[in-house]
Design a protein around this motif. Structure first.
Motif, short mmCIF file in Angstrom:
data_model
loop_
_atom_site.label_atom_id
_atom_site.label_comp_id
_atom_site.label_asym_id
_atom_site.label_seq_id
_atom_site.Cartn_x
_atom_site.Cartn_y
_atom_site.Cartn_z
N SER A 24 -29.15 102.24 75.68
CA SER A 24 -28.89 103.31 76.52
C SER A 24 -28.71 104.63 75.78
O SER A 24 -28.35 104.37 74.47
CB SER A 24 -27.98 103.12 77.61
N ALA A 25 -28.51 105.81 76.17
CA ALA A 25 -28.10 106.85 75.19
C ALA A 25 -27.56 107.89 76.08
O ALA A 25 -27.66 107.86 77.33
CB ALA A 25 -29.48 107.50 74.63
N GLY A 26 -26.97 108.90 75.38
CA GLY A 26 -26.28 109.88 76.15
C GLY A 26 -25.95 110.86 75.01
O GLY A 26 -25.84 110.78 73.83
N GLY A 27 -25.32 112.15 75.59
CA GLY A 27 -25.11 113.25 74.76
C GLY A 27 -24.35 114.31 75.57
O GLY A 27 -24.26 114.25 76.82
N GLY A 39 -23.90 117.64 80.04
CA GLY A 39 -24.15 116.23 79.44
C GLY A 39 -25.23 115.29 80.05
O GLY A 39 -25.62 115.81 81.18
N PHE A 40 -25.51 114.39 79.52
CA PHE A 40 -26.42 113.39 80.08
C PHE A 40 -26.21 112.14 79.69
O PHE A 40 -25.67 111.66 78.69
CB PHE A 40 -27.89 113.75 79.74
N GLY A 41 -26.81 110.95 80.33
CA GLY A 41 -26.72 109.58 80.11
C GLY A 41 -28.01 109.07 80.65
O GLY A 41 -28.46 109.43 81.59
N GLN A 59 -33.89 113.54 74.53
CA GLN A 59 -33.28 114.05 75.78
C GLN A 59 -32.44 115.44 75.81
O GLN A 59 -32.60 116.18 76.46
CB GLN A 59 -32.62 112.84 76.70
N GLY A 60 -31.66 115.13 74.61
CA GLY A 60 -30.63 116.42 74.32
C GLY A 60 -31.43 117.59 74.07
O GLY A 60 -30.99 118.61 74.50
N LEU A 61 -32.53 117.45 73.12
CA LEU A 61 -33.19 118.72 72.93
C LEU A 61 -33.83 119.34 73.94
O LEU A 61 -33.90 120.58 74.12
CB LEU A 61 -34.16 118.33 71.62
N CYS A 62 -34.61 118.44 74.86
CA CYS A 62 -35.07 118.92 76.02
C CYS A 62 -34.27 119.61 76.90
O CYS A 62 -34.58 120.48 77.57
CB CYS A 62 -35.74 117.55 76.76
N LEU A 63 -33.06 119.01 77.22
CA LEU A 63 -32.12 119.48 77.83
C LEU A 63 -31.66 120.84 77.52
O LEU A 63 -31.78 121.87 78.38
CB LEU A 63 -30.91 118.71 78.18
N ALA A 64 -31.44 121.00 76.40
CA ALA A 64 -30.94 122.31 75.68
C ALA A 64 -32.00 123.56 75.80
O ALA A 64 -31.86 124.51 76.32
CB ALA A 64 -30.74 122.08 74.15
#
Length: 109
Positions: A24-27, A39-41, A59-64
């Motif tokens: 899993s991943a999150g940020g 945030g995301f997970g 995913q973090g870059l896409c979200l930003a």
């Protein structure tokens, strides 16, 4: 490891891999005052830690990008991921497509 410069945001990501084989991943993204923005997970499924770390970064870059953040400091705790993304060329491997996608996001500006 402090906060980002004024008018910048900071992305922190992390991946995990359990003995069951599941990853899993999150940020999270915070502003220059250290305040949480979003945030995301995510569950990745069966995989390896490197893949989890890469997916978290992607995913973090896409979200930003999707919420309009363009000034972003990225903090990843995996030296392996840092090296894979920093290398000028992407060598054929299981993560090559994902690494190219990360590089594309980083170069969008």
């Amino acid at each position: 490891m402090g906060g980002p410069e004024l008018a910048w945001f900071k992305l922190n990501t992390d991946g995990t891999h359990k003995s069951s084989g599941l990853s899993s991943a999150g940020g999270l993204i915070r502003n220059c005052h250290g305040e949480w923005i979003i945030g995301f997970g995510m569950n990745i499924g069966v995989g390896f830690i490197t893949g989890a770390e890469l997916w978290g970064l992607y995913q973090g870059l896409c979200l930003a990008w999707n919420i309009g953040i363009r000034r972003l400091q990225v903090d990843v705790d995996s030296i392996c991921v840092t090296q894979l993304v920093a290398n000028e060329s992407v060598r054929p491997n299981a993560y090559a497509s994902l690494i190219r996608s990360i590089k594309d996001l980083l170069n969008r500006g």
